[in-house]
Design an enzyme around this catalytic site. Structure first.
Site, PDB file in Angstrom:
ATOM      1  CE  LYS A  32       0.684   1.240   4.465  1.00 22.04           C
ATOM      2  NZ  LYS A  32       1.290   2.414   4.977  1.00 22.04           N
ATOM      3  CG  ASP A  73      -0.705   0.524   7.817  1.00 24.38           C
ATOM      4  OD1 ASP A  73      -1.472   1.497   7.947  1.00 24.38           O
ATOM      5  OD2 ASP A  73       0.530   0.621   7.841  1.00 24.38           O
TER       6      ASP A  73
END
Ligand code: C5P
Length: 286
Positions: A11, A139
């Site tokens: 990401k 996350d």
């Protein structure tokens, strides 16, 4: 079906605003995050006589293979919630560098949740996986959701954003990693600065900033020369990924990313460079 293979995408934070500190010390974020095609890890999960975690690939060095690995913890959290998961052998091929701010461990945890659900036919929906994921790390929900997202809270609130991809992304990682807690601590000690460095990837696009950048560059000043080397070699303004140590440049498309990545690889052999595109999935089921 005896085995499932998934791809866990890194990401990238396109913008990261720190908007507050919680009583528990976690930071409230307001961030735009996107999944990228490269780097990515590959995970194969198969039935076995007993649990086993095998880690290989170019970024395997130093990655734990015991219960502390987020992939192993993802299996454990399912079982802690009385979900019947039989013994599994997990083979993780690591391409996402550790300590780069690209969510490598979180992507692996997300991949385990998705792969175990698919292999074992677990009766869990995406919200259930996100709920377990949030307990594993800030996350993990964003890695599970994938695509272009607006992330708030400590990371547990993830909303899809209109898909503006695929655009090209070049990511460059130095040989050293960063400690995320150390960067957040430095942000606190610096009095909670807003980054004054804004990057505008295209003339019409929004200005992007990462509030962790001044803190990360204070913790490890060597980051500043990494950033200036990338800017000098490419003519582009890189933005720190998460808490670092990777920097990223957003470019037009895949072909542009490949040519910028080739230029950067030649000019900066000390950096590990990835040229790819933004993707609209976090974990791809093969
Ligand atoms: O949630 P996770 O274990 O990935 O976070 C690692 C560390 O990063 C936390 O212990 C905390 O120091 C810091 N952090 C934070 N605020 C966030 C996310 C992470 O302070 N929103």
């Amino acid at each position: 079906m005896n085995a499932v293979t998934v791809v866990a995408h890194a990401k990238l934070t396109l913008a990261l605003h720190v908007v507050g500190v919680r009583p528990d010390g976690y930071h409230e974020l307001d961030a735009i995050v996107v999944s990228v095609s490269a780097p990515s890890d590959t995970l194969t999960v198969e039935y076995a006589a007993q649990d086993q975690l095998v880690v290989d690939g170019p970024m395997a060095a130093g990655v734990p293979t015991d219960h502390t690995n987020l992939a192993a913890r993802a299996l454990a959290i399912l079982r802690d919630h009385a979900i019947d998961v039989p013994p599994l052998r997990m083979t993780l091929t690591k391409e996402i560098p550790h300590g780069a701010g690209l969510g490598g461990g979180s992507a692996d945890a997300a991949a385990v949740l998705v792969a175990a659900r698919a292999l074992c036919g677990l009766d869990l929906d995406d919200n259930d996986l996100a709920h377990f994921g949030a307990q594993l790390g800030s996350d993990v929900p964003v890695c599970l959701h994938g695509g272009m997202t607006h992330m708030t809270g400590r990371g547990e609130h993830v909303e899809p954003l209109p898909w503006s991809g695929p655009f090209g992304v070049v990511i460059a990682v130095p040989s050293f990693g960063m400690s995320t807690p150390a960067v957040y601590r430095a942000w606190d000690e610096l009095g909670g600065p807003q980054s004054t460095r804004e990057v505008r990837p295209s003339a019409t696009g929004p200005a992007l900033r990462n509030d962790l950048e001044p803190a990360a560059e204070t913790v490890t000043p060597a980051l500043i020369s990494v950033r200036t080397d990338i800017a000098a070699a490419t003519g582009l303004e890189p933005l720190l990924a998460g808490s670092g140590s990777a920097y990223a440049c957003v470019v037009d498309d895949a072909a542009h990313a490949r040519s910028v990545a080739a230029t950067l690889t030649e000019a900066c052999p000390h950096l590990r460079v990835f040229g790819g595109v933004a993707t609209n999935v976090g974990v791809s089921l093969g």
